[in-house]
Scaffold this active site. Structure first.
Site, PDB file in Angstrom:
ATOM      1  N   TYR A   8      -2.297   0.728   2.243  1.00 21.86           N
ATOM      2  CA  TYR A   8      -1.337   1.443   1.284  1.00 21.86           C
ATOM      3  C   TYR A   8      -0.399   0.290   0.919  1.00 21.86           C
ATOM      4  O   TYR A   8       0.148   0.084  -0.148  1.00 21.86           O
ATOM      5  CB  TYR A   8      -0.819   2.768   1.452  1.00 21.86           C
ATOM      6  CG  TYR A   8       0.249   3.073   0.313  1.00 21.86           C
ATOM      7  CD1 TYR A   8      -0.102   3.290  -0.635  1.00 21.86           C
ATOM      8  CD2 TYR A   8       1.590   3.383   0.833  1.00 21.86           C
ATOM      9  CE1 TYR A   8       0.845   3.646  -1.889  1.00 21.86           C
ATOM     10  CE2 TYR A   8       2.318   3.810  -0.120  1.00 21.86           C
ATOM     11  CZ  TYR A   8       1.945   3.794  -1.479  1.00 21.86           C
ATOM     12  OH  TYR A   8       2.996   4.192  -2.386  1.00 21.86           O
ATOM     13  N   GLU A  40      -0.559  16.323  -1.370  1.00 24.01           N
ATOM     14  CA  GLU A  40       0.173  15.691  -2.639  1.00 24.01           C
ATOM     15  C   GLU A  40      -0.345  16.529  -3.768  1.00 24.01           C
ATOM     16  O   GLU A  40      -1.610  16.762  -4.030  1.00 24.01           O
ATOM     17  CB  GLU A  40      -0.200  14.295  -2.505  1.00 24.01           C
ATOM     18  CG  GLU A  40       0.542  13.399  -3.581  1.00 24.01           C
ATOM     19  CD  GLU A  40       0.417  11.865  -3.613  1.00 24.01           C
ATOM     20  OE1 GLU A  40       0.982  11.441  -2.532  1.00 24.01           O
ATOM     21  OE2 GLU A  40      -0.132  11.379  -4.435  1.00 24.01           O
ATOM     22  N   ARG A 100       8.526   8.888 -10.981  1.00 23.14           N
ATOM     23  CA  ARG A 100       8.179  10.222 -10.542  1.00 23.14           C
ATOM     24  C   ARG A 100       7.144  10.967 -11.760  1.00 23.14           C
ATOM     25  O   ARG A 100       6.407  11.643 -11.404  1.00 23.14           O
ATOM     26  CB  ARG A 100       9.321  10.913 -10.442  1.00 23.14           C
ATOM     27  CG  ARG A 100      10.153  10.434  -9.180  1.00 23.14           C
ATOM     28  CD  ARG A 100       9.143  10.363  -7.840  1.00 23.14           C
ATOM     29  NE  ARG A 100       9.934   9.890  -6.803  1.00 23.14           N
ATOM     30  CZ  ARG A 100       9.554   9.299  -5.619  1.00 23.14           C
ATOM     31  NH1 ARG A 100       8.175   9.584  -5.428  1.00 23.14           N
ATOM     32  NH2 ARG A 100      10.244   9.122  -4.621  1.00 23.14           N
ATOM     33  N   TYR A 124      12.668   2.639  -2.663  1.00 22.13           N
ATOM     34  CA  TYR A 124      12.230   2.809  -1.225  1.00 22.13           C
ATOM     35  C   TYR A 124      12.983   1.623  -0.122  1.00 22.13           C
ATOM     36  O   TYR A 124      12.634   0.504  -0.731  1.00 22.13           O
ATOM     37  CB  TYR A 124      11.064   3.158  -1.168  1.00 22.13           C
ATOM     38  CG  TYR A 124      10.472   4.430  -1.219  1.00 22.13           C
ATOM     39  CD1 TYR A 124      11.297   5.594  -1.797  1.00 22.13           C
ATOM     40  CD2 TYR A 124       8.953   4.545  -1.133  1.00 22.13           C
ATOM     41  CE1 TYR A 124      10.876   6.796  -1.921  1.00 22.13           C
ATOM     42  CE2 TYR A 124       8.436   5.802  -1.552  1.00 22.13           C
ATOM     43  CZ  TYR A 124       9.311   7.015  -1.998  1.00 22.13           C
ATOM     44  OH  TYR A 124       8.746   8.269  -2.178  1.00 22.13           O
ATOM     45  N   ARG A 160       0.273  -4.866  -6.236  1.00 21.87           N
ATOM     46  CA  ARG A 160       0.779  -4.101  -7.473  1.00 21.87           C
ATOM     47  C   ARG A 160       1.998  -4.746  -8.079  1.00 21.87           C
ATOM     48  O   ARG A 160       2.200  -5.147  -9.237  1.00 21.87           O
ATOM     49  CB  ARG A 160       0.864  -2.608  -7.367  1.00 21.87           C
ATOM     50  CG  ARG A 160       1.651  -2.007  -8.542  1.00 21.87           C
ATOM     51  CD  ARG A 160       1.369  -0.467  -8.423  1.00 21.87           C
ATOM     52  NE  ARG A 160       1.978   0.024  -7.082  1.00 21.87           N
ATOM     53  CZ  ARG A 160       1.981   1.527  -6.774  1.00 21.87           C
ATOM     54  NH1 ARG A 160       1.564   2.484  -7.905  1.00 21.87           N
ATOM     55  NH2 ARG A 160       2.583   1.934  -5.879  1.00 21.87           N
TER      56      ARG A 160
HETATM   57  C1  3EB Z   1       5.476   9.200  -2.530  1.00 19.15           C
HETATM   58  O1  3EB Z   1       6.353   9.945  -3.153  1.00 19.15           O
HETATM   59  C2  3EB Z   1       4.296   9.785  -2.145  1.00 19.15           C
HETATM   60  O2  3EB Z   1       2.028   4.445  -4.741  1.00 19.15           O
HETATM   61  O3  3EB Z   1       1.412   4.975  -6.689  1.00 19.15           O
HETATM   62  C3  3EB Z   1       3.059   9.191  -4.799  1.00 19.15           C
HETATM   63  C4  3EB Z   1       2.963   8.827  -5.980  1.00 19.15           C
HETATM   64  C5  3EB Z   1       3.043   8.333  -3.812  1.00 19.15           C
HETATM   65  C6  3EB Z   1       2.371   7.654  -6.331  1.00 19.15           C
HETATM   66  C7  3EB Z   1       1.823   5.097  -5.506  1.00 19.15           C
HETATM   67  C8  3EB Z   1       2.548   7.120  -3.928  1.00 19.15           C
HETATM   68  C9  3EB Z   1       2.285   6.717  -5.372  1.00 19.15           C
HETATM   69  O4  3EB Z   1       6.226   8.010  -2.157  1.00 19.15           O
HETATM   70  C10 3EB Z   1       3.264   8.844  -2.324  1.00 19.15           C
END
Ligand code: 3EB
Length: 345
Positions: free
Chosen positions: A147, A327, A220, A207, A154
């Site tokens: 991941y 999820e 989001r 993050y 990306r």
């Molecule tokens: C998170 O909130 C959970 O890498 O495109 C959620 C939605 C998550 C998209 C992405 C990852 C992605 O971090 C994981």
């Protein structure tokens, strides 16, 4: 004509039903994906459809097809690996990549570069939503989780195109399939897309590096307007508050946290849109459950959370942090059709 409420419609149905549709009905399909334990897509020549190795929880359907329709006239094309269909306002594209040559990071970078090139060529302003599915998402190769390799590739592609990697980035999800290729599907628009963030969560693009050397490039949610109709895509949403996983090992509590997060994102989208357009009960949900034995509990928590019935489909997938058990993604502002056989069990 574009600008009608039929500019976009989502349908879930078994593959067998899709295969028996008339050419006229299929001419209004933008594209989609079929999910099943062993990937299998009905042979519908010309339709941009992914075949994803991801078991579905649905009565009487081994293969669940997720289909995006438009009542507008559509044209089809292919550029490199991308197969696509478009209306005047919307582009759906998908590709299924063999990552063995470039590696996951390299394949991801190439894939996103090719998407950006197509959007530029066809004059699409923004990526609205991207779905990313690839196997062994939590496994490490060269001491880095896949991941996280995906996140590097990306972000590299966004940077190489001079695109921002914060704020108005696409809504997205990244899930682990059981096997198979690296599958990407996307929707793009000519109208601008507003990135929506969740006040309860640190934006993923901010993050800290404990989650990988490059932050995930997604918002989001994405909010756009198609011919007067607001359209909302809520990204994959997990049990994360701030930037930390909550409720390790407790799938019921994780599910409630996902739903609280979606509620917060929807409230934020309504605030930005300036109107209370989107109601939780009206959204179409897609739920990824890591362990099949947790399905009943996830369903029960969802039913308790909503004040009425809501449209939801359930798949078995690996979530992108090893400690996440569920999820949930959602979309709203478009019509939704669920075949009766999809609803059961
Ligand atoms: C998170 O909130 C959970 O890498 O495109 C959620 C939605 C998550 C998209 C992405 C990852 C992605 O971090 C994981």
């Amino acid at each position: 004509m574009s600008g009608t409420a039929d500019a976009l419609r989502l349908e879930y149905l078994p593959a067998s039903q899709l295969a028996s549709r008339s050419p006229e009905a299929l001419s209004h399909v933008l594209g989609g994906a079929c999910f099943s334990r062993a990937a299998c897509v009905p042979d519908l020549a010309g339709l941009p459809m992914l075949s994803v190795d991801m078991p579905v929880f649905a009565a009487e359907a081994d293969t669940l097809c997720e289909i995006w329709h438009s009542a507008d006239p559509l044209t089809a094309g292919q550029q490199g690996e991308i197969r696509f269909r478009q209306s005047d306002t919307l582009l759906f594209g998908c590709m299924s990549l063999d990552e063995s040559a470039a590696g996951l990071r390299g394949a991801t970078e190439q894939a996103y570069q090719s998407i950006f090139a197509l959007l530029a060529e066809l004059d699409y302003a923004a990526l609205l939503r991207v779905w990313n599915y690839f196997p062994a998402i939590n496994e490490a190769t060269d001491e880095i989780e896949r991941y996280r390799q995906f996140n590097i590739g990306r972000q590299e592609a966004f940077l190489a195109q001079g695109r921002s990697v914060i704020n108005n980035v696409p809504a997205a999800c990244a899930l682990g399939s059981a096997a198979g290729h690296f599958n990407i599907a996307f929707l793009a628009t000519r109208t601008p897309v507003r990135g929506i963030e969740n006040p309860r969560q640190v934006s993923a693009f901010h993050y800290p590096d404990q989650y990988g050397p490059r932050s995930p490039t997604f918002a989001r949610a994405g909010l756009t307007n198609l011919g007067g109709q607001d359209l909302l895509f809520v990204s994959g949403t997990a049990s994360i508050v701030g930037h930390q996983t909550r409720h390790e090992g407790d799938v019921a509590a994780q599910t409630r946290e996902c739903l609280e997060n979606i509620a917060a994102v929807v409230a934020e989208a309504n605030r930005v849109a300036g109107q209370d357009h989107f109601r939780l009960e009206d959204l179409a949900y897609k739920v990824y459950v890591r362990h099949p034995e947790n399905l009943a509990l996830v369903r029960q928590v969802m039913a308790e959370f909503f004040s009425g019935p809501a449209s939801a489909v359930f798949l078995q997938a690996d979530v992108c942090r090893a400690d996440l058990l569920v999820e949930i993604e959602a979309s709203g502002g478009h019509a939704v059709t669920l075949a009766p056989s999809v609803i059961g069990r």
